[in-house]
Write an enzyme that holds these catalytic residues in place. Structure first.
Site, PDB file in Angstrom:
ATOM      1  N   SER A  48       9.920 -25.928 -51.044  1.00  0.00           N
ATOM      2  CA  SER A  48       9.406 -27.391 -51.020  1.00  0.00           C
ATOM      3  C   SER A  48       9.822 -27.861 -52.364  1.00  0.00           C
ATOM      4  O   SER A  48      10.918 -27.830 -53.025  1.00  0.00           O
ATOM      5  CB  SER A  48       7.802 -26.601 -51.061  1.00  0.00           C
ATOM      6  OG  SER A  48       7.469 -28.389 -50.832  1.00  0.00           O
ATOM      7  N   ASP A 102       8.072 -29.042 -39.338  1.00  0.00           N
ATOM      8  CA  ASP A 102       8.249 -29.185 -40.904  1.00  0.00           C
ATOM      9  C   ASP A 102       8.749 -30.876 -40.684  1.00  0.00           C
ATOM     10  O   ASP A 102       9.215 -31.062 -40.341  1.00  0.00           O
ATOM     11  CB  ASP A 102       8.548 -27.936 -41.845  1.00  0.00           C
ATOM     12  CG  ASP A 102       8.649 -28.487 -43.614  1.00  0.00           C
ATOM     13  OD1 ASP A 102       8.255 -29.598 -43.166  1.00  0.00           O
ATOM     14  OD2 ASP A 102       9.439 -28.193 -43.970  1.00  0.00           O
ATOM     15  N   HIS A 117       5.623 -26.132 -42.648  1.00  0.00           N
ATOM     16  CA  HIS A 117       5.975 -26.277 -43.853  1.00  0.00           C
ATOM     17  C   HIS A 117       5.475 -24.472 -44.218  1.00  0.00           C
ATOM     18  O   HIS A 117       4.514 -24.572 -44.475  1.00  0.00           O
ATOM     19  CB  HIS A 117       5.874 -27.317 -44.429  1.00  0.00           C
ATOM     20  CG  HIS A 117       5.953 -27.511 -46.258  1.00  0.00           C
ATOM     21  ND1 HIS A 117       7.175 -27.812 -45.611  1.00  0.00           N
ATOM     22  CD2 HIS A 117       5.735 -27.833 -46.685  1.00  0.00           C
ATOM     23  CE1 HIS A 117       7.015 -28.095 -47.510  1.00  0.00           C
ATOM     24  NE2 HIS A 117       6.574 -27.995 -48.001  1.00  0.00           N
TER      25      HIS A 117
END
Length: 317
Positions: A164, A261, A293
């Site tokens: 991320s 995601d 995610h």
């Protein structure tokens, strides 16, 4: 004014009140460094800089204490996720993840603890990450301040990884290495897991996969963590707008995306533009079906998470 009035609400991550108070809703738990009973991986925390306050958690696998004579191991520099505003290198999520990865891959790891927004808005995280890399590089002659790096880490076999926001950091640090160099360090590859990239124009199937509210959350969070940014097409956030993309300072890149995601199409797009940028390396893209995610952190033993770890282990070796 009541002290419960909200200035920003980025639930489920954090809230900021009008009186300036920041309430982190997740990512504040701490796991101390340890010798992990399951893997034998040892960890310890080190201070990289007092001012600004930058630290890291170091990990060495069991092999460093059991095999002799000592052959040096690849070095993984890890950047945690959390939208630049939550989590830390001592979060149980990342501590457990790195114990497992260090053990499986038989590598030395440095998990960077950069300062968080909004108290330390971007570009603080980029500056801290670069300072951490320069600190690692100071061990290239075997005479640095940290014995574990001097003794066990091969600075000619270095990898960056992150999930991320950490994937964003890993990319931007590799780009800085390519543009400016990092004496004494040979960066071989980077691993980007569900990287936090964006842009004003949608790419791929984003119109259908990322609802308007989700798109707005992503771009608003970026502006919140980086108030002086030019916006969602800032090259830090949208590598497609970076004229220097072809100078990425490694020879291989592994990008993971997850089917469910919102950031998936950005990871796909990144892989495509990197291939066209004039960069001389090899990029591999892997999609996990049916997953969201950073699913691998939330459920590290599920089949897709195990497959993802195996792929990273192979990449590091």
């Amino acid at each position: 004014m009541s002290n419960e009035e909200l200035a920003y609400d980025f639930s489920p991550m954090l809230k900021v009140y009008k009186d300036g108070r920041v309430e982190r809703l997740i990512g504040t738990d701490i796991a101390p460094p340890s010798t992990d009973p399951k893997t034998g991986v040892q960890s310890k925390d080190v201070v990289i800089s007092q001012e600004p306050g930058i630290s890291a958690r170091l990990y060495i696998p069991k092999s460093t204490t059991t095999s002799s004579p000592q052959t040096k191991l690849p070095l993984l520099i890890y950047f945690h996720g959390g939208g630049f505003c939550i989590e830390s290198s001592s979060s149980p999520t990342y501590h457990n993840y790195l114990n497992a990865l260090v053990s499986e891959a038989n590598v030395v790891a440095v998990s960077v603890d950069y300062r968080l927004a909004p108290e330390h808005p971007l570009p603080a995280a980029y500056e801290d990450s670069w300072a951490a890399l320069k600190w690692v590089a100071s061990h290239s002659d075997g005479n640095g301040s940290e014995d574990w790096l001097n003794s066990f880490a091969d600075l000619q076999r270095v990898f960056f990884a992150g999930d991320s926001a950490g994937g964003n950091l890993a990319h931007n640090m590799a780009l800085k290495v390519g543009c400016e160099g990092l004496a004494g360090v040979n960066l071989i590859g980077i691993v980007l897991v569900h990287p936090y990239f964006w842009g004003t124009e949608s790419v791929g199937g984003e119109e259908s996969t990322a609802p308007a509210a989700g798109r707005e959350f992503i771009s608003a969070l970026w502006r919140f963590t980086y108030p002086s940014t030019s916006g969602s097409d800032d090259p830090f956030f949208n590598p497609g707008k970076d004229s220097k993309l072809g100078e990425l300072g490694c020879v291989k890149v592994l990008v993971f995306v997850a089917e469910k995601d919102m950031l998936k199409d950005r990871g796909v797009y990144y892989s495509e533009i990197l291939r066209k940028s004039g960069w001389k390396g090899v990029v591999e893209l892997i999609e996990a079906t049916g997953e969201g995610h950073v699913f691998h952190l939330e459920d590290p033993t599920c089949d897709n998470a195990v497959a993802l770890e195996k792929k990273i282990v192979a990449f590091l070796n």
